[in-house]
Design an enzyme around this catalytic site. Structure first.
Site, PDB file in Angstrom:
ATOM      1  N   ARG A 119     -14.500   8.524   6.497  1.00 53.27           N
ATOM      2  CA  ARG A 119     -14.421   9.100   5.154  1.00 53.27           C
ATOM      3  C   ARG A 119     -13.203   8.528   4.428  1.00 53.27           C
ATOM      4  O   ARG A 119     -12.188   9.197   4.232  1.00 53.27           O
ATOM      5  CB  ARG A 119     -14.357  10.616   5.239  1.00 53.27           C
ATOM      6  CG  ARG A 119     -15.696  11.232   5.629  1.00 53.27           C
ATOM      7  CD  ARG A 119     -15.776  12.680   5.237  1.00 53.27           C
ATOM      8  NE  ARG A 119     -17.096  12.999   4.713  1.00 53.27           N
ATOM      9  CZ  ARG A 119     -17.419  14.184   4.200  1.00 53.27           C
ATOM     10  NH1 ARG A 119     -16.520  15.131   4.117  1.00 53.27           N
ATOM     11  NH2 ARG A 119     -18.635  14.401   3.755  1.00 53.27           N
ATOM     12  N   GLN A 124     -17.307   4.688   0.884  1.00 55.03           N
ATOM     13  CA  GLN A 124     -18.205   5.629   0.226  1.00 55.03           C
ATOM     14  C   GLN A 124     -19.573   5.027  -0.072  1.00 55.03           C
ATOM     15  O   GLN A 124     -20.601   5.701   0.030  1.00 55.03           O
ATOM     16  CB  GLN A 124     -17.566   6.143  -1.073  1.00 55.03           C
ATOM     17  CG  GLN A 124     -16.403   7.091  -0.835  1.00 55.03           C
ATOM     18  CD  GLN A 124     -15.763   7.559  -2.131  1.00 55.03           C
ATOM     19  OE1 GLN A 124     -16.064   7.045  -3.208  1.00 55.03           O
ATOM     20  NE2 GLN A 124     -14.885   8.534  -2.039  1.00 55.03           N
ATOM     21  N   SER A 130     -23.878  11.128   2.932  1.00 54.06           N
ATOM     22  CA  SER A 130     -23.756  11.602   1.557  1.00 54.06           C
ATOM     23  C   SER A 130     -24.990  11.270   0.728  1.00 54.06           C
ATOM     24  O   SER A 130     -25.517  12.125   0.011  1.00 54.06           O
ATOM     25  CB  SER A 130     -22.511  10.999   0.892  1.00 54.06           C
ATOM     26  OG  SER A 130     -21.336  11.495   1.491  1.00 54.06           O
ATOM     27  N   TYR A 224     -14.113  17.231   6.735  1.00 56.47           N
ATOM     28  CA  TYR A 224     -15.164  18.066   7.307  1.00 56.47           C
ATOM     29  C   TYR A 224     -14.627  19.466   7.598  1.00 56.47           C
ATOM     30  O   TYR A 224     -13.429  19.735   7.480  1.00 56.47           O
ATOM     31  CB  TYR A 224     -15.701  17.443   8.602  1.00 56.47           C
ATOM     32  CG  TYR A 224     -16.462  16.164   8.399  1.00 56.47           C
ATOM     33  CD1 TYR A 224     -17.776  16.175   7.926  1.00 56.47           C
ATOM     34  CD2 TYR A 224     -15.878  14.931   8.684  1.00 56.47           C
ATOM     35  CE1 TYR A 224     -18.484  14.995   7.750  1.00 56.47           C
ATOM     36  CE2 TYR A 224     -16.577  13.746   8.503  1.00 56.47           C
ATOM     37  CZ  TYR A 224     -17.883  13.780   8.042  1.00 56.47           C
ATOM     38  OH  TYR A 224     -18.569  12.617   7.856  1.00 56.47           O
TER      39      TYR A 224
END
Length: 371
Positions: A119, A124, A130, A224
């Protein structure tokens, strides 16, 4: 170099690991792309569309493939077709069936589990969790609305007023945020909870109410959620138990990496909900946030409908496949050079974070010392 896109082997998986656009990009780099006939059918991508993009469509595409892309872990039969040294990037369920990963290692495959993507900002665009959870959160609300026996928005009529539905989202990750946004678009009154205090601002920015017990913040350094202490679990459970009584729809999305899904809605809580209420359990694949939910079943318990659909992202394969394919394409950009050659920097944080098998062994730190 040959890049192969096989048909997914897991029953019910409708997604495909490539799109015509990503195939064009691979061909432009000089890769020979082989797509198994029918691989895109579940996502409504025809063999002709892949051919037009420059792929060779046929059978036995795994033979001699240097790079293999998948949505899910390949079957044992598919693994046996892979050559030693082949590179595989897919959703490999690293917290699940370890023997399957060991089979990949034994075959000599260099395997990357896309679920382990770090992360960090530059990763990303490669984050399959995601991209897929976003659509799963949307689909959860749509499915709930379909099962709910009333309307979501408030309606003023000459015969009276239809009150808006009350939707409670538990777990404010990517899926939860999209569930909030979707429920709001449909006109519901939305509330949400999470054990990470930092999510409050996100919830409120979407026009929902944040429900939070007085517990220690359970956010990890990676963003998380971690498991609460026994005392904090009791506080959170008490708050939830009181709140769900007045809710029409509850969407649960809570997962802890490498652990069974935490129980958020107990049988006793379900029995306090109004007849006609709906629960959608997005964590059913890991045991469920509600003990009454069952994988790929719709359960009715004392007037409450509990939906345990597996692979919600796969139900929207026409959208999720191109997103998944782009995640993989961005990942391959780290190792496929402009001339089409393969060069893997095993010191790169993204490579190290996702690498699970190399040179015949499981190499990710999560496997060290475990049997």
């Amino acid at each position: 170099m040959k890049l192969a896109i096989p048909t997914e082997s897991q029953p019910g998986e409708s997604r495909v690991a490539a799109s015509p656009d990503t195939v064009k990009g691979y061909v432009k780099k000089g890769l020979e792309v082989a797509v198994e006939a029918g691989a895109g059918a579940g996502a409504f991508i025809s063999d002709d569309a892949f051919s037009a993009a420059g792929a060779k469509v046929g059978k036995a595409v795994l033979k001699d493939a240097d790079i293999i892309l998948g949505v899910r872990r390949p079957s044992v039969a598919q693994i046996k077709q892979m050559k030693s040294g082949a590179v595989l990037a897919a959703g490999l369920d690293p917290y699940g069936d370890r023997p399957g990963l060991e089979a990949l290692a034994k075959q000599g495959v260099t395997a990357f589990a896309m679920e382990l993507m770090p992360r960090i900002t530059r990763a990303q665009s490669m984050d399959i969790l995601s991209s897929q959870a976003n659509l799963a959160g949307y689909k959860a609300v749509i499915d709930a609305a379909a099962q709910f026996s009333r309307a979501f928005p408030m309606m003023m009529t000459a015969a009276g007023t239809v009150p808006p539905a009350k939707v409670f989202v538990m777990g404010v990750g990517v899926a939860g945020l999209q569930a909030i946004a979707t429920a709001r678009r449909l006109g519901a009154i939305v509330s949400a909870t999470d054990v990470r205090k930092a999510t409050e601002e996100q919830v409120k920015s979407l026009g929902a109410k944040f429900v939070f017990a007085d517990v220690a913040d359970a956010a990890t350094s990676g963003g998380y959620a971690k498991e609460l202490s026994a005392e904090d679990k009791a506080k959170q459970a008490a708050l939830v138990a009181e709140h769900v009584k007045g809710q029409d729809v509850v969407i649960t999305t809570a997962l802890i990496p490498g652990r069974p899904a935490p129980v958020l809605i107990t049988k006793e809580m379900v029995e306090t909900m109004k007849p006609g209420s709906v629960i959608v359990d997005l964590a059913v694949e890991r045991g469920g946030n509600c003990p009454l939910s069952k994988p790929d079943e719709i359960v009715m318990h004392k007037g409450v409908t509990i939906i345990g659909t597996l692979n919600l992202a796969g139900k929207l394969a026409g959208n999720t496949s191109p997103l998944f394919a782009k995640n993989l394409a961005n990942f391959l950009d780290l190792m496929v050079q402009k001339d089409g050659s393969l060069k893997i920097d095993f010191d790169d944080d993204v490579i190290k974070g996702t690498l699970v098998a190399r040179d015949g062994a499981l190499v990710h730190p999560m496997f060290q010392g475990a049997k």
